[in-house]
Write a protein that holds these residues in place. Structure first.
Motif, short mmCIF file in Angstrom:
data_model
loop_
_atom_site.label_atom_id
_atom_site.label_comp_id
_atom_site.label_asym_id
_atom_site.label_seq_id
_atom_site.Cartn_x
_atom_site.Cartn_y
_atom_site.Cartn_z
N VAL A 1 -4.37 -2.19 -4.24
CA VAL A 1 -3.64 -3.11 -3.46
C VAL A 1 -4.12 -4.43 -3.20
O VAL A 1 -3.84 -5.46 -3.27
N ALA B 1 0.77 -1.21 0.05
CA ALA B 1 0.04 -0.01 -0.01
C ALA B 1 0.83 1.49 -0.02
O ALA B 1 0.53 2.41 -0.67
N ARG C 1 -8.28 0.13 -0.82
CA ARG C 1 -7.27 0.50 -1.75
C ARG C 1 -7.61 -0.69 -2.77
O ARG C 1 -6.94 -1.64 -2.61
#
Length: 373
Positions: A214, A148, A211
């Protein structure tokens, strides 16, 4: 009551019974008994033959792993590819795809099984493994954080975060499970590991949900798989796995002493604190490198030591080598099974090991002796 003396030259034991009459018997009586030296030699030979048989099984599974996939490759073509290189399409498939994943499966399976043996010995908890005590989840959370923040997934970068996460998780679980006068009790360690794993799992979920980029990089790594991994990944983690394995093998005598209790181990001259420190370092190296390479794979460290212990007994000098060979066979075999069940696709090895390991785990929990810990 009777007293007994041994004539070592003639191999005859003599004694007096409660009426004062002297009796004699040979070492062969009762029939079927053998001298202690001969019995030890027989046990040693049986264990050595068993270890060689396990190695032969692993070699057979490895050969099958190289030949099985979306395109089946005959054993003869596999051998030619290994001997003569990339002279054909099959040769490229063998050397670039299947050989690296097979070798990595062998290395990671041995590492996870060795870590499981160490954890069960150091905590004296038969249900301990890298997954239950939060080590795998700690490594996973650290790798997700690294992805991340820096958007990198290469093993050379992630392995350091995996080490840090595994070490921090192991330390936190040990601190939480050691509170109280009785020290690190098995039940408290298991509960602490469950709690820490739950928190770290929630952290992973938050990061991957917030995210999506990610999540796309993490979703295949997170289930544990040796598919699509290049040989450079193995060469990147192999030094850490080798150091961890050598540390573990060097601690086998101390682990045998530790199994008798801390006080007895100290009386025998074993450094309890040193053993636990080096054992924790070996676990961190083995689990961190394995998790960085293929993702978290459950149940190998839990199930394999119990399977090996059924053959070797509690002697860690034999238990650890047996576990490493059987752990490799289990992981590579699970990878092969996943390819066969979903052909021409495949099921990740981490999923297959969970399906194989879960019934064994349930059986262990239901055993009265383990349930009372």
């Amino acid at each position: 009551m009777s007293t007994t003396s041994m004539n070592t030259a003639g191999g005859v034991a003599t004694g007096q019974d409660s009426h004062g009459r002297e009796a004699s018997r040979t070492e062969a009586e009762p029939e079927g008994d053998a001298p202690p030296g001969r019995r030890r030699a027989g046990v040693l030979a049986a264990r050595l033959l068993g270890l060689l048989a396990a190695c032969a099984l692993l070699l057979l599974i490895a050969v099958v792993s190289i030949g099985v996939g979306a395109k089946a490759i005959p054993p003869g073509d596999v051998v030619r590819a290994l001997l003569h290189g990339r002279g054909s399409v099959d040769g490229s498939v063998v050397l670039d795809l299947r050989l690296p994943r097979t070798l990595l499966g062998v290395a990671v399976g041995a590492a996870l099984a060795a870590a499981g043996v160490l954890m069960q010995a150091l905590t004296r908890n038969p249900l301990a493994d890298p997954g239950i005590l939060g080590v795998n989840m700690g490594a996973s959370a650290a790798v997700v954080t690294a992805i991340a923040l820096w958007h990198r997934t290469d093993t050379a970068f992630c392995v350091w975060f995996a080490f840090a996460g595994a070490g921090l998780a192991a330390t936190l679980v040990h601190l939480l499970g050691s509170r109280g006068r009785s020290g690190p009790a098995p039940v408290r360690l298991a509960l602490a590991g469950t709690a820490v794993s739950a928190v770290l799992g929630a952290l992973i979920s938050v990061v991957t949900l917030l995210r999506p980029d990610v999540f796309d990089q993490f979703r295949f790594w997170g289930v544990g798989s040796v598919a699509g991994i290049q040989l450079s990944v193995l060469t990147g983690v192999l030094p850490f796995l080798a150091v961890g394995a050598l540390l573990a093998l060097g601690l086998t005598g101390s682990l045998n002493a530790l199994a008798l209790g801390d006080d007895t181990a100290r009386a025998l001259g074993s450094g309890v604190g040193r053993t636990r420190l080096l054992g924790t370092l070996a676990i961190t190296l083995l689990c961190g490198a394995a998790t960085a390479a293929v993702g978290p794979i459950a149940f190998v460290g839990l199930v394999v030591p119990h399977l090996a212990r059924a053959v070797t007994g509690p002697d860690h000098r034999w238990l650890l080598p047996y576990s490493m060979v059987l752990g490799s066979a289990l992981l590579v075999g699970s990878d092969v099974l996943g390819r066969l069940l979903a052909r021409p696709g495949e099921i990740q090895a981490g999923i297959v090991t969970a399906f194989v390991g879960a019934p064994v785990f349930i059986a262990l929990v239901r055993r009265r002796r383990i349930a009372e810990l």
